[in-house]
Design a protein around this motif. Sequence first.
Motif, PDB file in Angstrom:
ATOM      1  N   ALA A  98       4.336   0.872  -8.305  1.00  0.00           N
ATOM      2  CA  ALA A  98       3.305   0.525  -7.322  1.00  0.00           C
ATOM      3  C   ALA A  98       2.030   1.314  -7.580  1.00  0.00           C
ATOM      4  CB  ALA A  98       3.815   0.792  -5.904  1.00  0.00           C
ATOM      5  N   ALA A  99       2.177   2.587  -7.920  1.00  0.00           N
ATOM      6  CA  ALA A  99       1.011   3.436  -8.189  1.00  0.00           C
ATOM      7  C   ALA A  99       0.309   3.020  -9.471  1.00  0.00           C
ATOM      8  CB  ALA A  99       1.441   4.900  -8.283  1.00  0.00           C
ATOM      9  N   ASP A 100       1.040   2.415 -10.394  1.00  0.00           N
ATOM     10  CA  ASP A 100       0.468   2.025 -11.678  1.00  0.00           C
ATOM     11  C   ASP A 100      -0.672   1.022 -11.507  1.00  0.00           C
ATOM     12  OD1 ASP A 100       0.656   1.896 -14.695  1.00  0.00           O
ATOM     13  OD2 ASP A 100       1.019  -0.215 -14.215  1.00  0.00           O
ATOM     14  N   GLY A 101      -0.626   0.220 -10.452  1.00  0.00           N
ATOM     15  CA  GLY A 101      -1.667  -0.767 -10.231  1.00  0.00           C
ATOM     16  C   GLY A 101      -2.861  -0.241  -9.477  1.00  0.00           C
ATOM     17  N   LEU A 102      -2.866   1.050  -9.181  1.00  0.00           N
ATOM     18  CA  LEU A 102      -3.952   1.656  -8.413  1.00  0.00           C
ATOM     19  C   LEU A 102      -4.882   2.447  -9.332  1.00  0.00           C
ATOM     20  CD1 LEU A 102      -1.835   3.031  -5.437  1.00  0.00           C
ATOM     21  CD2 LEU A 102      -3.143   0.891  -5.498  1.00  0.00           C
ATOM     22  N   PRO A 103      -6.098   2.725  -8.900  1.00  0.00           N
ATOM     23  CA  PRO A 103      -6.985   3.578  -9.693  1.00  0.00           C
ATOM     24  C   PRO A 103      -6.331   4.926  -9.974  1.00  0.00           C
ATOM     25  CG  PRO A 103      -8.194   2.522  -7.908  1.00  0.00           C
ATOM     26  CD  PRO A 103      -6.749   2.222  -7.673  1.00  0.00           C
ATOM     27  N   THR A 104      -6.624   5.502 -11.125  1.00  0.00           N
ATOM     28  CA  THR A 104      -6.033   6.769 -11.530  1.00  0.00           C
ATOM     29  C   THR A 104      -6.228   7.829 -10.450  1.00  0.00           C
ATOM     30  OG1 THR A 104      -6.488   6.264 -13.848  1.00  0.00           O
ATOM     31  CG2 THR A 104      -6.020   8.563 -13.299  1.00  0.00           C
ATOM     32  N   GLY A 105      -5.126   8.498 -10.114  1.00  0.00           N
ATOM     33  CA  GLY A 105      -5.190   9.555  -9.122  1.00  0.00           C
ATOM     34  C   GLY A 105      -5.012   9.088  -7.695  1.00  0.00           C
ATOM     35  N   THR A 106      -4.859   7.780  -7.511  1.00  0.00           N
ATOM     36  CA  THR A 106      -4.688   7.233  -6.169  1.00  0.00           C
ATOM     37  C   THR A 106      -3.206   7.153  -5.828  1.00  0.00           C
ATOM     38  OG1 THR A 106      -6.679   5.898  -6.455  1.00  0.00           O
ATOM     39  CG2 THR A 106      -5.195   5.286  -4.649  1.00  0.00           C
ATOM     40  N   ASP A 107      -2.845   7.605  -4.651  1.00  0.00           N
ATOM     41  CA  ASP A 107      -1.456   7.549  -4.218  1.00  0.00           C
ATOM     42  C   ASP A 107      -1.156   6.208  -3.562  1.00  0.00           C
ATOM     43  OD1 ASP A 107      -0.918  10.163  -5.027  1.00  0.00           O
ATOM     44  OD2 ASP A 107      -1.586  11.005  -3.121  1.00  0.00           O
ATOM     45  N   VAL A 108       0.122   5.836  -3.588  1.00  0.00           N
ATOM     46  CA  VAL A 108       0.563   4.647  -2.875  1.00  0.00           C
ATOM     47  C   VAL A 108       0.327   4.869  -1.389  1.00  0.00           C
ATOM     48  CG1 VAL A 108       2.573   3.211  -2.330  1.00  0.00           C
ATOM     49  CG2 VAL A 108       2.288   4.141  -4.637  1.00  0.00           C
ATOM     50  N   ASP A 109      -0.224   3.864  -0.707  1.00  0.00           N
ATOM     51  CA  ASP A 109      -0.544   4.041   0.704  1.00  0.00           C
ATOM     52  C   ASP A 109       0.732   4.288   1.507  1.00  0.00           C
ATOM     53  OD1 ASP A 109       0.241   1.366   2.320  1.00  0.00           O
ATOM     54  OD2 ASP A 109      -0.415   0.824   0.313  1.00  0.00           O
ATOM     55  N   PRO A 110       0.628   5.023   2.605  1.00  0.00           N
ATOM     56  CA  PRO A 110       1.821   5.398   3.383  1.00  0.00           C
ATOM     57  C   PRO A 110       2.633   4.203   3.881  1.00  0.00           C
ATOM     58  CG  PRO A 110      -0.071   6.723   4.057  1.00  0.00           C
ATOM     59  CD  PRO A 110      -0.592   5.660   3.141  1.00  0.00           C
ATOM     60  N   GLU A 111       1.979   3.098   4.205  1.00  0.00           N
ATOM     61  CA  GLU A 111       2.709   1.926   4.685  1.00  0.00           C
ATOM     62  C   GLU A 111       3.624   1.369   3.596  1.00  0.00           C
ATOM     63  OE1 GLU A 111      -0.019  -0.974   6.185  1.00  0.00           O
ATOM     64  OE2 GLU A 111      -0.970   0.407   7.583  1.00  0.00           O
ATOM     65  N   THR A 112       3.073   1.217   2.387  1.00  0.00           N
ATOM     66  CA  THR A 112       3.883   0.707   1.277  1.00  0.00           C
ATOM     67  C   THR A 112       4.984   1.695   0.920  1.00  0.00           C
ATOM     68  OG1 THR A 112       2.001  -0.531   0.395  1.00  0.00           O
ATOM     69  CG2 THR A 112       3.828  -0.111  -1.106  1.00  0.00           C
ATOM     70  N   ALA A 113       4.653   2.981   0.901  1.00  0.00           N
ATOM     71  CA  ALA A 113       5.654   4.004   0.580  1.00  0.00           C
ATOM     72  C   ALA A 113       6.811   3.965   1.565  1.00  0.00           C
ATOM     73  CB  ALA A 113       5.004   5.386   0.571  1.00  0.00           C
ATOM     74  N   ALA A 114       6.513   3.777   2.839  1.00  0.00           N
ATOM     75  CA  ALA A 114       7.567   3.710   3.855  1.00  0.00           C
ATOM     76  C   ALA A 114       8.456   2.494   3.647  1.00  0.00           C
ATOM     77  CB  ALA A 114       6.947   3.680   5.248  1.00  0.00           C
ATOM     78  N   LYS A 115       7.851   1.382   3.241  1.00  0.00           N
ATOM     79  CA  LYS A 115       8.637   0.176   2.985  1.00  0.00           C
ATOM     80  C   LYS A 115       9.540   0.360   1.772  1.00  0.00           C
ATOM     81  CE  LYS A 115       5.172  -2.923   5.000  1.00  0.00           C
ATOM     82  NZ  LYS A 115       4.126  -3.931   4.725  1.00  0.00           N
ATOM     83  N   ILE A 116       8.995   0.969   0.730  1.00  0.00           N
ATOM     84  CA  ILE A 116       9.811   1.231  -0.463  1.00  0.00           C
ATOM     85  C   ILE A 116      10.972   2.148  -0.117  1.00  0.00           C
ATOM     86  CG2 ILE A 116       9.797   2.426  -2.698  1.00  0.00           C
ATOM     87  CD1 ILE A 116       6.952   1.315  -3.111  1.00  0.00           C
ATOM     88  N   HIS A 117      10.704   3.181   0.665  1.00  0.00           N
ATOM     89  CA  HIS A 117      11.772   4.110   1.045  1.00  0.00           C
ATOM     90  C   HIS A 117      12.872   3.400   1.825  1.00  0.00           C
ATOM     91  CE1 HIS A 117      13.727   7.835   2.258  1.00  0.00           C
ATOM     92  NE2 HIS A 117      13.712   7.399   3.508  1.00  0.00           N
ATOM     93  N   ALA A 118      12.479   2.590   2.790  1.00  0.00           N
ATOM     94  CA  ALA A 118      13.476   1.882   3.596  1.00  0.00           C
ATOM     95  C   ALA A 118      14.260   0.900   2.744  1.00  0.00           C
ATOM     96  CB  ALA A 118      12.776   1.160   4.747  1.00  0.00           C
TER      97      ALA A 118
END
Length: 497
Positions: A98-118
């Motif tokens: 998911a982070a690979d599609g973001l600008p360098t140094g940008t973290d996955v947003d908390p909403e997406t991260a929470a969904k991935i975790h669940a």
Amino acid sequence: MSTEIPEVIDAATVPGWPASVESVDVLVVGFGIAGGSAALEAARAGARVVLLERAATPGGTTAMAGGHFYLGGGTAVQQACGIEDSAEEMEKYLLAIAADGLPTGTDVDPETAAKIHAYCTDSVEHFDWVESLGITFERSFFPGKAVIQPGTEGVMFTGNEKVYPFRDVAKPAPRGHKVPKPGDTGGAVMVIEALADQLEQTNAEIRYETGASNLVVEDGRVVGVAWRRFDERGYLRARSVIITAGGFVGNAEMVAEHVPLLGSGKLFPLASTYDDGLGLRLGKSVGAEWRGMDKGFQTAPFYPPSILMTGIIVNKRGRRFAPEDSYHSRMSAFVLEQDDSEAYLIVDSEHIEMPSMPLTPFLDGYDTVEEMADGIGVPFDALEQTLNDYNKHAAAGEDPEFHKYHDWIAPQDKAPWGVIDLRLGKAMYAGFTMGGMRVDLDGRVQRADGSVIEGLYAGGACAVNIAQDAKGYCSGMQLGEGSYFGRRAGKHAAGAR
């Protein structure tokens, strides 16, 4: 088709509202994998459920799928095959992709991260739920690199788990679980049929050839829909409405506006009749934020056979630009980013075989590198250097430029060379849209400021959850996350009654 946003209907203007209008607890719009899962869980939770489906049969675009579920963390199939996996490793991988599609140094947003975790934490339980529908995944592993298992093998690698740099971030494990149907199409029909059978055992009612045309709102809350069935019109009250009505790849006007590549006439849309974006437009009518509308999935797999990945892919400048063992939609996304979306797969006589699927045509064979450069229109000096550099390192089992996995590293130095055409307009690319409504972990539709639109949920291709672009996609994410987040929405909506 239309890009117009449907009118919102004020409940106060509906004749006989509320006493004379049929009322349900949960109303689901669209019977694909997400809608069927939402309706089933809501009904099992005790809610009175009505499921509207515009077609005469269930399935939607889901019915076109081969039947992969991307699940891991130690499923029964993984354990039976001796495959080590954990929710933690699965989460590491999905966060990295998911982070690979973001600008360098940008973290996955908390909403997406929470969904991935669940999703990863609950993955084994969700696998068990899918099997409880009456589907038994074969306890077997397909070790090859393919788009889908050729037989009924239960699991295979269906993402970029072994591709650099992701293999260095998380321990690779195969997570593409396929229902026991041979071939690459129709497997998901088994799942839809199983969901329909399970729904028959509940109080849920399915109304075919019936669609929602407008949302009904009262005091800022979604409280029902206007429906249409041929020439009939009516209204349904509902404490919660769940929109699971597909994407918008079948709507040429919306595609042209948001993701024009898919509407260029050079890609085949993977769409059902009703992938017209109506679900997204219904959400927009009450303030839903649309996300990722410029994102699409597009692919033209050149494998199987997997031996073709030992070759090199070059652009019109004669240079490599990505590891050739990438998942097919990731590789296709890189191809389409090249100048004029032009690329060629070059394989020597020792490794050349014809693609199993007639999507990427064989262009020609060449006795010398100079003839090949002239034949495909790339600079000879650049192509010769690219081949020489690759072959020098491949002879030592290395690929320092793109770090291709060792299974697919082999010198391409035995003339003649075959060229397979990956150019857009020559190869048969297919795709679908990936944009949708912003939703929280339980499928509640959100506005741009993050606030929840009370009474409204979304799932499947109508919503943005984990899978967000072609480079990060894994086969099985649509069925996996569609059913998982559909279940969550159904349970939450039932609890809101």
